[in-house]
Design a protein around this motif. Structure first.
Motif, mmCIF file in Angstrom:
data_model
loop_
_atom_site.group_PDB
_atom_site.id
_atom_site.type_symbol
_atom_site.label_atom_id
_atom_site.label_comp_id
_atom_site.label_asym_id
_atom_site.label_seq_id
_atom_site.Cartn_x
_atom_site.Cartn_y
_atom_site.Cartn_z
ATOM 1 N N GLU A 5 43.153 46.503 50.392
ATOM 2 C CA GLU A 5 43.970 45.899 49.360
ATOM 3 C C GLU A 5 43.115 45.539 48.149
ATOM 4 N N ARG A 6 43.776 45.453 47.017
ATOM 5 C CA ARG A 6 43.089 45.021 45.810
ATOM 6 C C ARG A 6 42.701 43.552 45.962
ATOM 7 N N GLU A 7 41.453 43.232 45.604
ATOM 8 C CA GLU A 7 40.963 41.879 45.813
ATOM 9 C C GLU A 7 40.391 41.276 44.544
ATOM 10 N N PHE A 8 40.474 39.961 44.481
ATOM 11 C CA PHE A 8 39.966 39.209 43.347
ATOM 12 C C PHE A 8 38.444 39.274 43.297
ATOM 13 N N VAL A 9 37.905 39.402 42.074
ATOM 14 C CA VAL A 9 36.456 39.405 41.871
ATOM 15 C C VAL A 9 36.037 38.207 41.020
ATOM 16 N N VAL A 10 36.659 38.056 39.858
ATOM 17 C CA VAL A 10 36.261 36.991 38.938
ATOM 18 C C VAL A 10 37.362 36.799 37.906
ATOM 19 N N VAL A 11 37.426 35.574 37.361
ATOM 20 C CA VAL A 11 38.349 35.281 36.258
ATOM 21 C C VAL A 11 37.644 34.351 35.290
ATOM 22 N N THR A 12 37.973 34.514 34.012
ATOM 23 C CA THR A 12 37.441 33.615 33.001
ATOM 24 C C THR A 12 38.563 33.130 32.104
ATOM 25 N N SER A 13 38.429 31.908 31.634
ATOM 26 C CA SER A 13 39.446 31.317 30.782
ATOM 27 C C SER A 13 39.390 31.916 29.379
ATOM 28 N N GLY A 14 40.381 31.589 28.573
ATOM 29 C CA GLY A 14 40.472 32.152 27.239
ATOM 30 C C GLY A 14 39.245 31.903 26.379
ATOM 31 N N SER A 15 38.672 30.736 26.498
ATOM 32 C CA SER A 15 37.476 30.403 25.723
ATOM 33 C C SER A 15 36.209 30.886 26.389
ATOM 34 N N GLY A 16 36.313 31.248 27.659
ATOM 35 C CA GLY A 16 35.133 31.648 28.416
ATOM 36 C C GLY A 16 34.367 30.488 29.001
ATOM 37 N N SER A 17 34.886 29.280 28.837
ATOM 38 C CA SER A 17 34.159 28.098 29.282
ATOM 39 C C SER A 17 34.278 27.854 30.781
ATOM 40 N N THR A 18 35.288 28.424 31.390
ATOM 41 C CA THR A 18 35.494 28.241 32.831
ATOM 42 C C THR A 18 35.603 29.600 33.500
ATOM 43 N N THR A 19 34.875 29.750 34.583
ATOM 44 C CA THR A 19 34.832 31.022 35.300
ATOM 45 C C THR A 19 34.819 30.755 36.795
ATOM 46 N N TYR A 20 35.538 31.569 37.530
ATOM 47 C CA TYR A 20 35.526 31.482 38.995
ATOM 48 C C TYR A 20 35.204 32.857 39.560
ATOM 49 N N TYR A 21 34.295 32.877 40.529
ATOM 50 C CA TYR A 21 33.881 34.118 41.165
ATOM 51 C C TYR A 21 34.285 34.126 42.633
ATOM 52 N N ALA A 22 34.543 35.307 43.140
ATOM 53 C CA ALA A 22 34.678 35.467 44.579
ATOM 54 C C ALA A 22 33.310 35.246 45.211
ATOM 55 N N TYR A 47 44.268 34.478 26.403
ATOM 56 C CA TYR A 47 44.440 35.191 27.664
ATOM 57 C C TYR A 47 43.329 34.874 28.658
ATOM 58 N N ALA A 48 43.728 34.513 29.857
ATOM 59 C CA ALA A 48 42.790 34.521 30.967
ATOM 60 C C ALA A 48 42.524 35.980 31.320
ATOM 61 N N MET A 49 41.267 36.295 31.577
ATOM 62 C CA MET A 49 40.890 37.674 31.901
ATOM 63 C C MET A 49 40.241 37.722 33.269
ATOM 64 N N GLY A 50 40.713 38.623 34.083
ATOM 65 C CA GLY A 50 40.180 38.740 35.428
ATOM 66 C C GLY A 50 39.754 40.154 35.753
ATOM 67 N N TRP A 51 38.942 40.256 36.782
ATOM 68 C CA TRP A 51 38.560 41.554 37.353
ATOM 69 C C TRP A 51 38.929 41.543 38.831
ATOM 70 N N PHE A 52 39.498 42.632 39.254
ATOM 71 C CA PHE A 52 39.817 42.864 40.654
ATOM 72 C C PHE A 52 39.188 44.186 41.055
ATOM 73 N N ARG A 53 39.130 44.442 42.346
ATOM 74 C CA ARG A 53 38.638 45.726 42.820
ATOM 75 C C ARG A 53 39.408 46.155 44.054
ATOM 76 N N GLN A 54 39.449 47.468 44.227
ATOM 77 C CA GLN A 54 40.156 48.021 45.373
ATOM 78 C C GLN A 54 39.324 49.140 45.977
ATOM 79 N N ALA A 55 38.874 48.917 47.193
ATOM 80 C CA ALA A 55 38.117 49.919 47.928
ATOM 81 C C ALA A 55 39.093 50.831 48.664
ATOM 82 N N PRO A 56 38.658 52.039 49.006
ATOM 83 C CA PRO A 56 39.534 52.973 49.709
ATOM 84 C C PRO A 56 40.097 52.365 50.992
ATOM 85 N N GLY A 57 41.398 52.435 51.148
ATOM 86 C CA GLY A 57 42.031 51.942 52.349
ATOM 87 C C GLY A 57 42.165 50.436 52.438
#
Length: 128
Positions: A44-61, A32-42
């Motif tokens: 839209e939900r926005e991308f924060v970070v994602v990591t690949s299944g092995s954890g070897s590749t990560t992308y950040y906002a 599973y790719a695992m990501g984090w998103f966040r949503q501030a009041p008022g």
């Protein structure tokens, strides 16, 4: 049925740190790719970070690069997001998300619909 449960949110002063965790109830967590998103009041939900299944590749906002760090423990089916140098604008509900597979394309991993499973969210509040 995949379940994701976040924990670790709270109230912190600007410049402080928090650690968020997401526990996944899956058999093959490493697929599973695992990501984090966040949503501030008022907002839209926005991308924060994602990591690949092995954890070897990560992308950040860009907004969190250099301050947030994602890691995963495939033996424990958990993914952790370390939040450092927090700013009031980081205040939001943070969501963990998952999907089988991976993509190197921003148009995929930054999109809510790319993920199949979501947690219930955990509140992070940063005071000035």
């Amino acid at each position: 049925q995949v379940q994701l449960v976040e924990s670790g949110g709270g109230l912190v002063q600007a410049g402080g740190s928090l650690r968020l965790s997401c526990a996944a109830s899956v058999r093959t967590f490493s697929t599973y790719a695992m990501g984090w998103f966040r949503q501030a009041p008022g907002k839209e939900r926005e991308f924060v970070v994602v990591t690949s299944g092995s954890g070897s590749t990560t992308y950040y906002a860009d907004s969190v690069k250099g301050r947030f760090t994602i890691s995963r423990d495939n033996a424990k089916n958990t993914v952790t997001l370390q939040l450092n140098s927090l700013k009031p604008e980081d205040t939001a509900v943070y969501y963990c998300a998952a999907r089988v597979g991976w993509s190197h394309y921003y148009i995929d991993y930054s999109r809510l619909g790319w993920y199949n499973y979501w947690g219930q969210g955990t509140q992070v509040t940063v005071s000035s």
